[in-house]
Design a protein around this motif. Structure first.
Motif, mmCIF file in Angstrom:
data_model
loop_
_atom_site.group_PDB
_atom_site.id
_atom_site.type_symbol
_atom_site.label_atom_id
_atom_site.label_comp_id
_atom_site.label_asym_id
_atom_site.label_seq_id
_atom_site.Cartn_x
_atom_site.Cartn_y
_atom_site.Cartn_z
ATOM 1 N N GLU A 33 0.824 -1.210 0.000
ATOM 2 C CA GLU A 33 0.000 0.000 0.000
ATOM 3 C C GLU A 33 0.858 1.260 0.000
ATOM 4 O O GLU A 33 0.512 2.249 -0.656
ATOM 5 N N MET A 34 1.977 1.232 0.713
ATOM 6 C CA MET A 34 2.862 2.392 0.691
ATOM 7 C C MET A 34 3.558 2.535 -0.665
ATOM 8 O O MET A 34 3.833 3.650 -1.121
ATOM 9 N N GLN A 35 3.840 1.416 -1.330
ATOM 10 C CA GLN A 35 4.483 1.486 -2.631
ATOM 11 C C GLN A 35 3.583 2.049 -3.714
ATOM 12 O O GLN A 35 4.066 2.635 -4.687
ATOM 13 N N ILE A 36 2.286 1.884 -3.576
ATOM 14 C CA ILE A 36 1.372 2.426 -4.585
ATOM 15 C C ILE A 36 0.978 3.864 -4.293
ATOM 16 O O ILE A 36 0.119 4.424 -4.992
ATOM 17 N N GLY A 37 1.578 4.472 -3.248
ATOM 18 C CA GLY A 37 1.358 5.887 -3.014
ATOM 19 C C GLY A 37 0.620 6.243 -1.753
ATOM 20 O O GLY A 37 0.469 7.434 -1.450
ATOM 21 N N GLN A 38 0.168 5.274 -0.980
ATOM 22 C CA GLN A 38 -0.538 5.591 0.252
ATOM 23 C C GLN A 38 0.452 5.975 1.342
ATOM 24 O O GLN A 38 1.558 5.435 1.415
ATOM 25 N N GLY A 39 0.065 6.897 2.193
ATOM 26 C CA GLY A 39 0.941 7.338 3.265
ATOM 27 C C GLY A 39 1.166 6.267 4.309
ATOM 28 O O GLY A 39 0.384 5.322 4.452
ATOM 29 N N ARG A 40 2.281 6.439 5.069
ATOM 30 C CA ARG A 40 2.612 5.448 6.080
ATOM 31 C C ARG A 40 1.543 5.394 7.166
ATOM 32 O O ARG A 40 1.126 4.308 7.593
ATOM 33 N N ALA A 41 1.086 6.544 7.620
ATOM 34 C CA ALA A 41 0.076 6.575 8.681
ATOM 35 C C ALA A 41 -1.225 5.936 8.215
ATOM 36 O O ALA A 41 -1.850 5.166 8.958
ATOM 37 N N ALA A 42 -1.632 6.219 6.978
ATOM 38 C CA ALA A 42 -2.875 5.637 6.460
ATOM 39 C C ALA A 42 -2.752 4.121 6.304
ATOM 40 O O ALA A 42 -3.691 3.374 6.605
ATOM 41 N N ALA A 43 -1.587 3.647 5.848
ATOM 42 C CA ALA A 43 -1.385 2.202 5.688
ATOM 43 C C ALA A 43 -1.396 1.497 7.038
ATOM 44 O O ALA A 43 -1.957 0.399 7.181
#
Length: 312
Positions: free
Chosen positions: A211-221
């Motif tokens: 999820e972080m690799q596709i552009g989602q933030g760390r906190a959101a993931a």
């Protein structure tokens, strides 16, 4: 005698004529046997266009089971309500999305299970000669079991998965702490856990990385990870990581504190289970062990007393 021979010959000829008529003849006048007709039918199907044979080439699951599943899913959607698919989807996420389990299959399984157990319970109650009231109760209970059986399976998967995640979390945090203190970033430490460990916790950390690799933030993931589990320790860990990321607190210190707390909680849970063992042993001790002990110890004495009274 001559009359009988003539009658027999006539019957034989009539039988031959009937056999020839039943087999039929071809356009050229030659007789076609059953094997010839089967071969001709196979050749006709082989040489026919693909549009005509497409229906017969489809597997049984696509021709029969898929329409049945769609109808059962629609019926379950009507009986469960509009928010049932969302609740089932969330439950599947918490259960780790077992292979082959989708929202439509779960709803179809609920309907098919209820109908199947309804019919089986009706046949069994009729065969066993139950009264009308008992038959109704038996059929209703069996139908409810068939309806809620997929939900019970998912709850069991969630429970087992939560126990494994709760058990593996302290070791995973230790590995993260070592990785961060050795100079790796938090994302790389999470990748080490996902690569070098196995189980549902490793799968969840792998999903966080994707999820972080596709552009989602760390906190959101990380918050999505907390929503996909029912383990309080994982939620506490995610909350600490998100707050540390927001306020700029060193990750290594937070991980070290989290590791110590998780190990303390795991030891406390083990001690709690150990304290519950004597209480849990009371029921089998009273109802299973003590009666057998009384029979072995007092049985010979009771037999001797009975013999003494008989002698009197």
């Amino acid at each position: 005698m001559t009359l009988l021979l003539v009658l027999g010959a006539a019957l034989v000829i009539l039988a031959l004529v009937l056999v020839s008529a039943s087999l039929g003849t071809t356009a050229g006048g030659q007789a076609m046997t059953g094997v010839d007709r089967s071969v001709a039918l196979v050749q006709a199907l082989t040489n026919s266009p693909k549009e005509l044979t497409k229906e017969y080439d489809e597997p049984f699951a696509d021709r029969v089971m898929k329409p049945l599943q769609e109808k059962a899913s629609k019926l379950a959607r009507r009986l469960s309500g509009g928010d049932a698919p969302e609740r089932i989807r969330k439950r599947l996420d918490v259960a780790g999305n077992p292979p082959g389990w989708t929202v439509e299959r779960v709803q179809a399984g609920k309907t098919i299970g209820a109908i199947a157990l309804f019919l089986v319970a009706g046949l069994l109650s009729t065969a066993m000669g139950m009264s009308f009231t008992i038959k109704i109760l038996f059929v209703v209970c069996a139908t409810l079991v068939g309806w809620f059986a997929p939900n019970l399976y998912l709850y069991q998967k969630v429970y087992e998965r939560s126990l494994i995640m709760q058990r593996d979390l302290p070791d995973a945090i230790d590995l993260m702490t070592i990785s961060v203190e050795s100079g790796l970033a938090f994302d790389a430490a999470v990748q080490q856990v996902a690569r070098n460990t196995e189980g549902p916790l490793a799968d969840e950390f792998s999903r966080v990385l994707r999820e972080m690799q596709i552009g989602q933030g760390r906190a959101a993931a990380l918050r999505a990870l907390a929503e996909r589990t029912e383990v309080e320790d994982v939620k506490s860990f995610v909350t600490s990581m998100v707050q540390a990321d927001s306020f700029g607190i060193p990750i290594a210190n937070v991980l070290r504190i989290q590791s110590s707390e998780m190990r303390t909680k795991r030891r406390q849970r083990a001690e709690e289970k150990a304290q519950k063992v004597p209480v849990k042993m009371t029921v089998p001790l009273i109802f299973c062990i003590l009666p057998s002990l009384f029979i072995v110890v007092l049985g010979p004495a009771a037999i001797h007393i009975m013999d003494s009274f008989k002698g009197i």
